[in-house]
Design a protein around this motif. Structure first.
Motif, mmCIF file in Angstrom:
data_model
loop_
_atom_site.group_PDB
_atom_site.id
_atom_site.type_symbol
_atom_site.label_atom_id
_atom_site.label_comp_id
_atom_site.label_asym_id
_atom_site.label_seq_id
_atom_site.Cartn_x
_atom_site.Cartn_y
_atom_site.Cartn_z
ATOM 1 N N THR A 111 1.457 -4.083 2.498
ATOM 2 C CA THR A 111 2.590 -4.433 3.102
ATOM 3 C C THR A 111 2.289 -6.115 2.940
ATOM 4 O O THR A 111 1.290 -6.452 2.652
ATOM 5 C CB THR A 111 2.438 -4.181 4.626
ATOM 6 N N GLY A 112 3.581 -6.867 3.047
ATOM 7 C CA GLY A 112 3.724 -8.169 3.131
ATOM 8 C C GLY A 112 3.315 -8.722 1.774
ATOM 9 O O GLY A 112 3.057 -8.147 0.670
ATOM 10 N N GLY A 156 9.133 -9.388 9.123
ATOM 11 C CA GLY A 156 8.596 -8.589 8.014
ATOM 12 C C GLY A 156 8.527 -7.155 8.586
ATOM 13 O O GLY A 156 8.619 -6.572 7.484
ATOM 14 N N LYS A 157 8.338 -6.680 9.589
ATOM 15 C CA LYS A 157 8.471 -5.198 9.925
ATOM 16 C C LYS A 157 9.868 -4.635 9.663
ATOM 17 O O LYS A 157 9.846 -3.579 9.260
ATOM 18 C CB LYS A 157 8.078 -5.104 11.203
ATOM 19 N N HIS A 158 11.096 -5.199 10.088
ATOM 20 C CA HIS A 158 12.245 -4.787 10.187
ATOM 21 C C HIS A 158 13.097 -4.813 8.841
ATOM 22 O O HIS A 158 13.997 -4.291 8.553
ATOM 23 C CB HIS A 158 12.734 -5.048 11.587
ATOM 24 N N TYR A 193 4.013 -16.259 14.608
ATOM 25 C CA TYR A 193 3.512 -14.913 14.789
ATOM 26 C C TYR A 193 4.634 -13.694 15.000
ATOM 27 O O TYR A 193 4.703 -12.932 14.182
ATOM 28 C CB TYR A 193 2.501 -15.009 15.620
ATOM 29 N N VAL A 194 5.334 -14.273 16.085
ATOM 30 C CA VAL A 194 6.390 -13.156 16.531
ATOM 31 C C VAL A 194 7.433 -13.278 15.583
ATOM 32 O O VAL A 194 8.014 -11.856 15.228
ATOM 33 C CB VAL A 194 6.861 -13.741 18.059
ATOM 34 N N TYR A 195 8.018 -14.411 15.223
ATOM 35 C CA TYR A 195 9.164 -14.245 14.089
ATOM 36 C C TYR A 195 8.743 -13.465 12.977
ATOM 37 O O TYR A 195 9.411 -12.672 12.211
ATOM 38 C CB TYR A 195 9.628 -15.637 13.863
ATOM 39 N N GLY A 196 7.491 -13.872 12.141
ATOM 40 C CA GLY A 196 7.155 -13.185 10.989
ATOM 41 C C GLY A 196 6.814 -11.784 11.185
ATOM 42 O O GLY A 196 6.927 -10.790 10.274
ATOM 43 N N GLY A 197 6.234 -11.407 12.265
ATOM 44 C CA GLY A 197 5.940 -10.003 12.710
ATOM 45 C C GLY A 197 7.157 -9.091 12.668
ATOM 46 O O GLY A 197 7.182 -8.096 12.278
ATOM 47 N N SER A 203 1.254 -14.002 9.912
ATOM 48 C CA SER A 203 1.582 -13.157 10.497
ATOM 49 C C SER A 203 1.301 -11.749 9.811
ATOM 50 O O SER A 203 1.252 -11.800 8.757
ATOM 51 C CB SER A 203 2.825 -12.956 11.243
ATOM 52 N N ASN A 204 0.972 -10.803 10.635
ATOM 53 C CA ASN A 204 0.643 -9.370 9.897
ATOM 54 C C ASN A 204 2.234 -9.102 8.855
ATOM 55 O O ASN A 204 1.962 -8.173 8.296
ATOM 56 C CB ASN A 204 0.148 -8.496 10.844
ATOM 57 N N GLY A 205 3.240 -9.354 9.580
ATOM 58 C CA GLY A 205 4.432 -8.737 9.330
ATOM 59 C C GLY A 205 4.616 -9.601 7.887
ATOM 60 O O GLY A 205 5.223 -8.966 6.919
#
Length: 535
Positions: free
Chosen positions: A93-94, A217-219, A210-214, A73-75
């Protein structure tokens, strides 16, 4: 206690013989009775009912693949610092930004866990003949949990790569042994459907990752994503050691293994006793020299046998497996298929972001993959059950679904419209994911039950070492060279047509379902006893 042949004939049928029943009994009543006895046997051997076993294995599978989606994921994966022509820069990032990785190094990170997976899968499959397979899953999940914690606390690129390798070691036990357990315990007419529920967790887990990592990672931080996964998996690792272990068809029970080991000890004692008698009868002057030579040769012989026996057994099993044409063709098609799917899962969000300027690429790809993955995988299992689950029918479903899916996915990447791309790509993924059940059904049923873990292990090794392990770095190299995500995606998608062609060949190969080709557990044990006691 050793029983005579006559006494053994008067005993009730052995548990293993019940587990090796043929579902195609002569009457519906007989089939119902066998199913009932089999279900009661499972409940008696462990508090896990077949349904609960499926639920737990599905959750574990979901967590395994959620980890793969999270690191892509991008996060969590992130980006390096970059600046446009106007001088506007985006922050690093990341993981990629933290360690300033190139696309090739980033691809290596995604594939590094495969090293442990490839090495450990055949080992766990072989150990299943000496140790209870259910306990081996517990060992693997413990290694997985510790390794994922290490990923979250990594301090250098080489360390997180090392931890990812051990994540693969932990996953290897589950991948090799879980599907045979499900195949054993599923109702005969719903085997493909149960496998569909299990393999549905692959796309669902990646999408959830994807959703979890995004989000995490973002927050928060990419490190928290790994720590959260470890916390979720820990209870299942403990469960593998706490509950009474289940037994696997084609393998001796725990009591049988203990019996064989006790016979080995007895044989060793007999040999020692013979040596002692020999020493007493010998000349007193040569006593010490004789004692040393006997003990040395005996220890060397036993050590050599202990070391060589697993390798000899593994080589024999591998010869049988490699001579099975159905297995070889199935795996060749699976390699081509997984080459594409592996690269999709890793580079998909980044390609979508760059081609169509998706602001929420993680969320969009996650939503499309989870919906199509669930529907496609379940549909593949349901369709295979409906058309009668056989190996030729599985190959028909594999080749047809992959060919149509390749057409939709290829066309999707040629479109400039974001909405057109999402619509066609979703249809393509729906068809492509319908292959998950039939391809694994073939792996499980083209070999006899005792070879199923090895079949799953070698299939896993092959599709990764020739499929998604090289695909992520190679796609990264192609993208670095041509600098066009659209062209890179089209080149990658065209390989699905090769997979469809290989599986089409499988339809015309003479195949036999070997699910019931197995000696009973008592026969297995008796042969082991004879091999030990025979000089």
């Amino acid at each position: 206690m050793v029983t005579t042949k006559e006494e053994e004939d008067r005993l009730p049928p052995a548990t293993e013989s019940l587990r090796c029943y043929s579902p195609s009994s002569s009457t519906p009543l007989a089939e119902l009775e066998l199913e009932t006895v089999r279900s009661l046997e499972i409940v008696e051997s462990s508090f896990l009912s077949p349904v609960w076993l499926l639920v737990i294995f599905c959750i574990i599978n979901l967590l395994n693949y959620m980890d793969r989606g999270a690191i892509a994921s991008n996060g969590v994966n992130g980006n390096t610092k970059s600046c446009n022509d106007k001088g506007k820069c985006t922050l690093a990032t990341g993981i990629q930004g933290h360690y300033n990785l190139s696309n090739f190094e980033d691809g290596v990170l995604s594939s590094s866990f495969m090293v442990g997976l490839l090495i450990a899968s055949p080992i766990f499959a072989s150990l299943a003949k000496s140790f209870n397979p259910f306990r081996l899953i517990g060992v693997g999940l413990t290694v997985w949990t510790i390794a994922v914690l290490g990923c979250g606390t990594s301090f250098a690129f080489w360390f997180i790569v090392l931890c990812r390798m051990f994540v693969g070691v932990g996953e290897a036990s589950f991948i090799s042994l879980a599907a045979p357990f499900i195949d054993d315990n599923a109702p005969h007419k719903q085997k493909a459907a149960w496998l569909g529920l299990f393999y549905m967790c692959i796309p669902s887990g990646v999408a959830l990752g994807y959703v979890y990592g995004g989000y995490v990672g973002k927050h928060f931080s990419w490190r928290y994503a790994f720590w959260g996964e470890a916390i979720l998996m820990a209870p299942f690792a403990v469960l593998g050691f706490v509950i009474k272990p289940l037994e696997l068809k084609g393998f001796p029970s725990i009591d049988s293994i203990k019996a064989v080991r006790s016979i080995e000890v007895m044989a060793s004692s007999v040999e020692t006793s013979k040596n002692n008698n020999h020493r007493k009868a010998g000349n007193e002057i040569d006593h010490d020299r004789f004692e040393v030579s006997i003990e040395t040769s005996s220890s060397k012989s036993s050590y050599a046998n202990a070391v060589l026996k697993p390798f000899t057994r593994f080589s024999k099993d591998m010869k049988v497996l490699c001579k099975e044409k159905v297995f070889v063709v199935n795996v060749l098609g699976y390699i081509s298929y997984n080459f594409v799917i592996g690269a999709y899962s890793y580079w998909g969000p980044k390609a979508g972001y760059n081609i169509y300027k998706m602001k929420n690429a993680d969320m969009i790809f996650g939503a499309v993959t989870i919906i199509c993955g669930i529907i496609g995988t379940l549909s593949g299992g349901f369709i295979l059950d409906r058309i009668t689950a056989t190996i030729p029918n599985a190959f028909k479903l594999l080749s047809g679904a992959t060919f149509l899916g390749a057409i939709f996915c290829f066309t999707a990447f040629t479109l400039k419209s974001l909405y057109g791309f999402i619509a066609l790509f979703a249809l393509g993924e729906l068809l492509v994911f319908a292959t998950q059940v039939p391809v694994n059904y073939v792996c499980l049923h083209c070999v006899k039950p005792s070879l199923r873990p090895l079949s799953m292990a070698i299939s896993t090794v092959a599709i990764h070492i020739f499929g998604d392990v090289p695909s992520s770095p190679l796609v990264g190299i192609v993208q670095d060279h041509i600098n066009s995500w659209r062209k890179t995606a089209l080149i990658l998608t065209s390989i699905l047509f090769l997979a469809a062609a290989i599986w089409f060949i499988g339809i015309f190969i003479n195949s036999v379902d070997r699910f019931n080709e197995e000696e009973t557990g008592s026969e297995n044990t008796r042969r082991q006893e004879q091999s030990i006691l025979t000089p």
